[in-house]
Design a protein around this motif. Structure first.
Motif, PDB file in Angstrom:
ATOM      1  N   GLY A 111       5.793 -10.139  -1.986  1.00  0.00           N
ATOM      2  CA  GLY A 111       4.765 -10.548  -2.923  1.00  0.00           C
ATOM      3  C   GLY A 111       4.173  -9.341  -3.632  1.00  0.00           C
ATOM      4  O   GLY A 111       4.431  -8.194  -3.270  1.00  0.00           O
ATOM      5  N   ASP A 112       3.376  -9.589  -4.636  1.00  0.00           N
ATOM      6  CA  ASP A 112       2.804  -8.508  -5.443  1.00  0.00           C
ATOM      7  C   ASP A 112       1.519  -8.015  -4.773  1.00  0.00           C
ATOM      8  O   ASP A 112       0.407  -8.350  -5.182  1.00  0.00           O
ATOM      9  CB  ASP A 112       2.521  -9.003  -6.865  1.00  0.00           C
ATOM     10  N   GLN A 113       1.690  -7.215  -3.731  1.00  0.00           N
ATOM     11  CA  GLN A 113       0.553  -6.746  -2.938  1.00  0.00           C
ATOM     12  C   GLN A 113       0.222  -5.306  -3.326  1.00  0.00           C
ATOM     13  O   GLN A 113       0.961  -4.383  -2.991  1.00  0.00           O
ATOM     14  CB  GLN A 113       0.877  -6.814  -1.448  1.00  0.00           C
ATOM     15  N   PRO A 114      -0.887  -5.081  -3.996  1.00  0.00           N
ATOM     16  CA  PRO A 114      -1.249  -3.731  -4.437  1.00  0.00           C
ATOM     17  C   PRO A 114      -1.302  -2.713  -3.301  1.00  0.00           C
ATOM     18  O   PRO A 114      -0.989  -1.544  -3.492  1.00  0.00           O
ATOM     19  CB  PRO A 114      -2.629  -3.934  -5.076  1.00  0.00           C
ATOM     20  N   ARG A 115      -1.684  -3.163  -2.094  1.00  0.00           N
ATOM     21  CA  ARG A 115      -1.808  -2.219  -0.990  1.00  0.00           C
ATOM     22  C   ARG A 115      -0.472  -1.618  -0.571  1.00  0.00           C
ATOM     23  O   ARG A 115      -0.417  -0.572   0.073  1.00  0.00           O
ATOM     24  CB  ARG A 115      -2.466  -2.896   0.217  1.00  0.00           C
ATOM     25  N   LEU A 116       0.636  -2.292  -0.935  1.00  0.00           N
ATOM     26  CA  LEU A 116       1.956  -1.773  -0.585  1.00  0.00           C
ATOM     27  C   LEU A 116       2.467  -0.754  -1.591  1.00  0.00           C
ATOM     28  O   LEU A 116       3.438  -0.046  -1.321  1.00  0.00           O
ATOM     29  CB  LEU A 116       2.966  -2.922  -0.488  1.00  0.00           C
ATOM     30  N   LEU A 117       1.826  -0.682  -2.754  1.00  0.00           N
ATOM     31  CA  LEU A 117       2.342   0.155  -3.827  1.00  0.00           C
ATOM     32  C   LEU A 117       2.445   1.616  -3.418  1.00  0.00           C
ATOM     33  O   LEU A 117       3.431   2.291  -3.741  1.00  0.00           O
ATOM     34  CB  LEU A 117       1.473   0.007  -5.075  1.00  0.00           C
ATOM     35  N   GLN A 118       1.450   2.123  -2.698  1.00  0.00           N
ATOM     36  CA  GLN A 118       1.482   3.534  -2.317  1.00  0.00           C
ATOM     37  C   GLN A 118       2.649   3.835  -1.380  1.00  0.00           C
ATOM     38  O   GLN A 118       3.116   4.975  -1.325  1.00  0.00           O
ATOM     39  CB  GLN A 118       0.166   3.923  -1.647  1.00  0.00           C
TER      40      GLN A 118
END
Length: 299
Positions: free
Chosen positions: A146-153
């Motif tokens: 899913g589009d989870q911002p917390r995973l971006l880093q």
């Protein structure tokens, strides 16, 4: 029934590893092995459980694996050195290992690159170029998590600045993993040319390096990742060699546009890592074909 057979198949791989490791360790003591092992990483990530995918290695385990290479008489060579061995039919150094990374995750810069720099180990990163410098998840990670911002880093792609820093070190070579990571064997010739030529052009533009190496996304012919047309176009596009995901080590007789690799994942201990380097998993190439035929996913 399929689930039971699949579990049994994977269990057989695990059970067979210890005795095969012992056999190949003894063999290595008495025989000169001219195989070249190309190991394949994807993510070097702290997210080794839960959300993370199979092809992820924790930073701590990656460092242990690299230290193992340094301490145990393995010769880590650039992909270019193996290309020259293939071109001249000259034996590679004893216990030769080539390190590669697919996709181009920024966590390779954060966690793997400092270790490679410390040990002076060369490596090749195959970049999926469309995602470079983008603050977004790779398509397959977005689909999975899913589009989870917390995973971006943890899961973003390399930036061009990070790529240039690694290239300037002289240890890291960039290769193409296409523009968009498609199943190349399912595309038209014109679409294949765009994927392999435009990615090469942009990598060369941003790095100043000649891009000579290619890795097929997915890397398995049975899944439509590779076709005769795709092989011909890659060979005609200025690349010197190409890597697949077919399991195994390479000899000087291996087609240089169909090189085999050994994937390293989150389930690998130092013992299984060692076994893969020594050849204890070479037979898995045959099992891989059966696995893909009956279960429809790669191992």
């Amino acid at each position: 029934m399929r689930a039971i057979l699949k579990s049994a198949f994977l269990a057989l791989l695990q059970v067979s590893a210890p005795p095969l490791n012992s056999i190949y360790t003894l063999r290595r003591r008495w025989f000169h092995d001219e195989h070249v092992v190309i190991i394949m990483y994807h993510k070097i990530s702290e997210l080794t459980q839960g959300l993370d995918a199979e092809w992820s290695v924790s930073p701590a385990m990656f460092a242990r694996q690299m230290d193992f290479l340094a301490a145990n008489d393995f010769n880590v060579i650039p992909l270019d050195t193996f290309f020259r061995c293939l071109e001249t039919q000259t034996a590679a150094p004893r216990n030769a290992v080539v390190i590669t990374f697919d996709d181009g995750y920024a966590n390779v810069f954060e966690y793997a690159y400092p270790v490679l720099l410390r040990l002076g180990f060369p490596a090749t990163i195959f970049q999926t170029v469309q995602f470079a410098d983008k603050q977004q998840l790779f398509t397959w990670d977005k689909q999975a998590f899913g589009d989870q911002p917390r995973l971006l880093q943890h899961l973003r792609a390399l930036s061009w600045d990070e790529i240039r820093v690694m290239c300037d070190s002289g240890l890291i070579t960039m290769g193409s993993h296409t523009m968009t990571h498609p199943h190349l064997g399912r595309l038209s010739p014109d679409e294949i040319r765009f994927e392999v030529l435009e990615s090469k052009r942009l990598l060369e533009l941003h790095t100043g390096q000649q891009v000579r190496f290619f890795a097929f996304p997915g890397g398995i012919r049975r899944y439509g990742d590779i076709s005769d047309s795709a092989l011909d176009i890659v060979a005609a596009s200025g690349y010197d060699l190409a890597c697949t995901s077919a399991i195994g080590r390479n000899t000087l007789q291996q087609d240089r546009f169909s090189l085999k690799r050994i994937g390293i994942g989150r389930g690998d201990t130092i013992a299984t890592f060692r076994g893969k380097l020594l050849g204890a998993y070479d037979w898995v190439h045959l099992a891989q074909g059966l696995f893909q035929r009956f279960f429809g996913s790669s191992y």
